[in-house]
Structures are given as structure tokens and as C-alpha cells.
Write a protein that holds these residues in place. Structure first.
Motif, PDB file in Angstrom:
ATOM      1  N   THR A   1      24.572  19.000 -11.928  1.00 21.86           N
ATOM      2  CA  THR A   1      24.975  17.882 -11.067  1.00 21.86           C
ATOM      3  C   THR A   1      24.310  17.966  -9.698  1.00 21.86           C
ATOM      4  OG1 THR A   1      27.110  17.776 -12.201  1.00 21.86           O
ATOM      5  CG2 THR A   1      26.937  16.640 -10.099  1.00 21.86           C
ATOM      6  N   LEU A   2      24.316  19.164  -9.119  1.00 18.30           N
ATOM      7  CA  LEU A   2      23.695  19.334  -7.812  1.00 18.30           C
ATOM      8  C   LEU A   2      22.193  19.128  -7.867  1.00 18.30           C
ATOM      9  CD1 LEU A   2      25.689  22.411  -6.450  1.00 18.30           C
ATOM     10  CD2 LEU A   2      25.868  20.042  -5.694  1.00 18.30           C
ATOM     11  N   LEU A   3      21.553  19.590  -8.936  1.00 18.18           N
ATOM     12  CA  LEU A   3      20.105  19.409  -9.056  1.00 18.18           C
ATOM     13  C   LEU A   3      19.722  17.951  -9.304  1.00 18.18           C
ATOM     14  CD1 LEU A   3      19.095  22.562 -11.116  1.00 18.18           C
ATOM     15  CD2 LEU A   3      18.645  22.110  -8.699  1.00 18.18           C
ATOM     16  N   SER A   4      20.613  17.199  -9.955  1.00 14.41           N
ATOM     17  CA  SER A   4      20.292  15.788 -10.209  1.00 14.41           C
ATOM     18  C   SER A   4      20.384  14.950  -8.939  1.00 14.41           C
ATOM     19  CB  SER A   4      21.228  15.224 -11.289  1.00 14.41           C
ATOM     20  OG  SER A   4      22.543  15.119 -10.777  1.00 14.41           O
ATOM     21  N   LEU A   5      21.082  15.453  -7.917  1.00 12.30           N
ATOM     22  CA  LEU A   5      21.205  14.735  -6.641  1.00 12.30           C
ATOM     23  C   LEU A   5      19.938  14.865  -5.814  1.00 12.30           C
ATOM     24  CD1 LEU A   5      24.845  15.738  -5.622  1.00 12.30           C
ATOM     25  CD2 LEU A   5      24.083  13.592  -6.650  1.00 12.30           C
ATOM     26  N   ALA A   6      19.148  15.881  -6.088  1.00 10.99           N
ATOM     27  CA  ALA A   6      17.956  16.142  -5.249  1.00 10.99           C
ATOM     28  C   ALA A   6      16.813  15.215  -5.561  1.00 10.99           C
ATOM     29  CB  ALA A   6      17.501  17.579  -5.449  1.00 10.99           C
TER      30      ALA A   6
END
Length: 68
Positions: free
Chosen positions: A63-68
Motif C-alpha cells: 500500500t505504501l509503495l503504491s502511493l509513491a
């Protein structure tokens, strides 16, 4: 200074080992089976727990990597 321990002959050493070995109390067959079952159940519970924790952290990282 070093502690000096009394030297024991090999024959006396093996006699002492035999005396100590006679003091060992071995578990019965039923105790061994019960302990084995307990260990198996505990392994299963911990495996499921760590699978859940790993999946949760994997989801958070994705989830955090998809925000980048």
C-alpha cells in the motif's frame, strides 16, 4: 590466579559418569507422545500467527509503495 581442580583418573571419571547417568529420569511413552502433540499444535498456531503478521506487513508495504 587460576582455580586448580583436582585431577581425576579416566577410570574414576567414567565411574562418576555412570553414577550420574543412573540419576536420569526418562519420560514415559505417554509423556513423550503428549509433549510431541503439544509441540505440533503450538507450531501450527505460531505458523498461522506469523503468516498473518507477515501478510499484514506485506499489505502495508504494498500500500505504501503504491502511493509513491
Amino acid at each position: 590466579m587460576e582455580d586448580k581442580k583436582s585431577k581425576v583418573s579416566p577410570g574414576e571419571f567414567f565411574n562418576q559418569v555412570k553414577v550420574e547417568a543412573r540419576k536420569v529420569v526418562w519420560p514415559s511413552r505417554q509423556e513423550t507422545i503428549q509433549t510431541g502433540i503439544f509441540v505440533g499444535i503450538l507450531m501450527l498456531i505460531l505458523a498461522i500467527f506469523f503468516l498473518g503478521v507477515d501478510s499484514l506487513f506485506g499489505y502495508i508495504v504494498r500500500t505504501l509503495l503504491s502511493l509513491a
